[in-house]
Design an enzyme around this catalytic site. Structure first.
Site, short mmCIF file in Angstrom:
data_model
loop_
_atom_site.label_atom_id
_atom_site.label_comp_id
_atom_site.label_asym_id
_atom_site.label_seq_id
_atom_site.Cartn_x
_atom_site.Cartn_y
_atom_site.Cartn_z
CE LYS A 285 -1.33 23.33 -15.52
NZ LYS A 285 0.03 23.49 -16.11
CB SER A 286 -0.33 16.46 -15.15
OG SER A 286 0.22 17.33 -14.62
NE ARG B 288 9.14 26.62 -16.62
CZ ARG B 288 8.21 25.98 -15.96
NH1 ARG B 288 6.99 26.28 -16.83
NH2 ARG B 288 8.47 24.90 -15.51
CG ASP C 162 2.67 21.99 -10.09
OD1 ASP C 162 3.77 22.59 -10.21
OD2 ASP C 162 2.29 20.94 -10.66
CE LYS D 109 7.89 23.34 -10.84
NZ LYS D 109 7.75 22.26 -12.01
NE ARG E 124 4.45 28.80 -9.61
CZ ARG E 124 3.88 27.74 -10.34
NH1 ARG E 124 4.17 26.32 -9.92
NH2 ARG E 124 3.03 27.98 -11.54
NE ARG F 161 0.28 24.81 -10.73
CZ ARG F 161 -0.95 24.48 -11.22
NH1 ARG F 161 -1.92 24.58 -10.44
NH2 ARG F 161 -0.88 23.52 -11.95
C1 S3P Z 1 4.12 18.27 -14.55
C2 S3P Z 1 5.17 18.26 -13.80
C3 S3P Z 1 5.90 19.24 -12.83
C4 S3P Z 1 4.81 20.36 -12.61
C5 S3P Z 1 4.02 20.68 -13.72
C6 S3P Z 1 3.47 19.60 -14.60
C7 S3P Z 1 3.68 17.15 -15.56
O1 S3P Z 1 6.95 19.70 -13.34
O2 S3P Z 1 5.34 21.43 -11.98
O3 S3P Z 1 3.19 21.61 -13.41
O4 S3P Z 1 2.68 17.41 -16.14
O5 S3P Z 1 4.72 16.59 -15.80
P1 S3P Z 1 8.28 19.11 -13.28
O6 S3P Z 1 8.59 17.64 -14.00
O7 S3P Z 1 9.20 20.01 -14.15
O8 S3P Z 1 8.55 19.02 -11.86
#
Ligand code: S3P
Length: 466
Positions: A43-44, A147, A353, A380, A384, A426
């Protein structure tokens, strides 16, 4: 057996969030777990492949893009900003092409940009919009509106961007209208790849060298992917476990053909199912094992988890080259005798995550596990900590919050119960895996949100029962 059933229809048209909440998933225990659950694309990396496709002038291609709802939100936003996206071509039906006129030619959107449930979309797009000559609005669902956005608003304003937000620095955000930004040297207060990425993306449009100093190094997909697209990004270890990342403004992003590995965060659910179930053997293909993302694999191994890395490959198809490609491997996981673990704040940040599903693993491990400095989990997609404590307790776990730590005593046999997934993907998937291990029937409310990151999850949950 698994069943997804809508509960009573709502009299008026429900909002997407209400609709999500109104779906219950029923999971019954599995006698054994076998096979090879398919993973969504990371996903990232998927978000970034689309966003960088927008910033590049020309045609980029993507294989293995996540079909999750979060990534769909990013896709519709890059289209609203002028990119043309097409799925499927003659040689690869899952190849996505992105055509764009590039960072200097984005189109002012005619409507607010809807980020849905996706924090990554909102924060990274904020960085892109910061240096644009037009203003645009970023909005999202109720979860995203609650958020914290101050963590990106502050550095972007320091660069000269115009950003307004709802009370408490929440979305909707109105951003942009300033074509000129100034580079900053920024030390974020929270370990966040989203914040680092927003600043770096804004830095492309800034005069001077943008510097981000992270006391805890976070996932480096943005840096790797910018480099692959011809942008010079310098990273160095600060000697104290942190990182300093620098980028000179004014650089062009070149188009790129990206191949995305399987999502290690999605893999974590199957890894926990595999190690915690008494009769399990599962294989996961081409899982991304970027050093900044693989903490859950390493923590499960430290707990005694039998996880074998079979075929180390680059998602780009070549040899295992740490840059610019993303490393990947096939994983085999088997039933294991788990022992407890003490996870420090740094490892919690690295596996942020995966903490909910690791907490589930801890319920099946011998001894007292402690997850330290877990505060970020409260902001989040849902709180969570509250969600995991309530859900796992209802299923029979011994789990509590102690100050800023989460403490789990195991092993405890789990029993079916009704739990609330808090419309948080999640949490829903963690409770579904718990349902495979628990005696009796587990009912999870708010379950449709699994599709935020893994629309295929329920199919795979069925497929791994021999
Ligand atoms: C992500 C970074 C994380 C993660 C999120 C995806 C990203 O968040 O929790 O699911 O793709 O850069 P944070 O950067 O807020 O920790």
């Amino acid at each position: 057996m698994t069943a997804l059933s809508p509960t009573a229809p709502s009299p008026s048209a429900p909002s997407p969030t209400e609709m999500t909440r109104a779906v219950a998933l029923v999971v019954r225990p599995a006698a054994a777990l076998r096979g090879s659950p398919r993973l969504p694309g990371d996903k990232s990396i998927s978000h970034r492949a689309l966003l960088l496709g927008l910033l590049a002038e020309g045609r980029s291609t993507i294989v293995g893009l996540s079909e999750g709802e979060d990534v769909r939100s990013t896709r519709s936003i890059i289209e609203a900003l002028g990119a043309r996206v097409e799925v499927g071509d003659v040689d690869a039906s899952d190849r996505v092409t992105v055509d764009s006129d590039g960072l200097a030619s984005l189109t002012p959107p005619s409507r607010p940009l809807d980020c849905g449930n996706a924090g990554t979309t909102m924060r990274l797009v904020a960085g892109i919009l910061a240096g644009q000559p037009f203003a645009a609005t970023l909005d999202g669902d109720d979860s995203l509106r609650s958020r914290p956005m101050g963590r990106v608003i502050e550095p972007l304003r320091a660069m000269g961007a115009s950003v307004s937000a709802a009370a408490g620095d929440r979305a909707p955000l109105e951003i942009g209208g300033r074509a000129h930004l100034t580079a900053i040297d920024w030390t974020p207060e929270v370990a966040s790849a989203q914040v680092k990425s927003a600043i770096l993306l804004a830095g492309l449009r800034a005069d001077g060298t943008t510097i981000v100093r992270e006391s805890v190094a976070t996932r480096d997909h943005t840096e790797r992917m910018l480099r692959a697209r011809g942008v010079a990004v310098r990273s160095r270890d600060d000697g104290r476990g942190g990182d300093v990342v620098e980028l000179d403004g004014g650089q062009a992003v070149r188009p790129y053909d990206e191949s995305i590995p399987g999502d290690v965060s999605a893999a974590a659910f199957w890894l926990v199912a595999g190690v915690a179930h008494p009769d399990a053997s599962l294989e996961l293909e081409a899982v991304g094992i970027n050093p900044g993302r693989r903490a859950a694999i390493d923590l499960l191994r430290e707990m005694g988890g039998d996880i074998e890395e079979r075929r180390a490959i680059s998602a780009q198809g070549g040899t295992l080259d740490p840059e610019p490609g993303e490393p990947a491997a096939d994983l085999v996981v088997r039933s294991s005798n788990l022992r407890s673990i003490d996870v420090d704040g740094r490892s919690v940040a690295a596996a942020i995550d995966e903490i909910p599903v690791l907490a589930l693993a801890a319920t099946q491990a011998r001894g007292t596990s402690r997850f330290r400095s877990i505060g970020e989990l409260r902001v989040k997609e849902s709180d969570r900590i509250a969600g995991i404590v309530a859900g796992l307790r209802a299923l029979g776990a011994d789990i509590a919050v102690d100050g800023n730590d989460l403490v789990v005593v195991g092993p405890t046999p789990l029993h079916g119960a009704e739990v609330d997934g808090q419309a948080d993907h999640r949490l829903v998937m963690t409770f579904a895996i718990a349902g495979l291990l628990a005696a009796g029937q587990t009912t999870i409310h708010g379950a449709a949100s699994h599709a935020i990151s893994d629309p295929g999850f329920l199919t795979e949950l069925e497929r791994i029962r021999p």
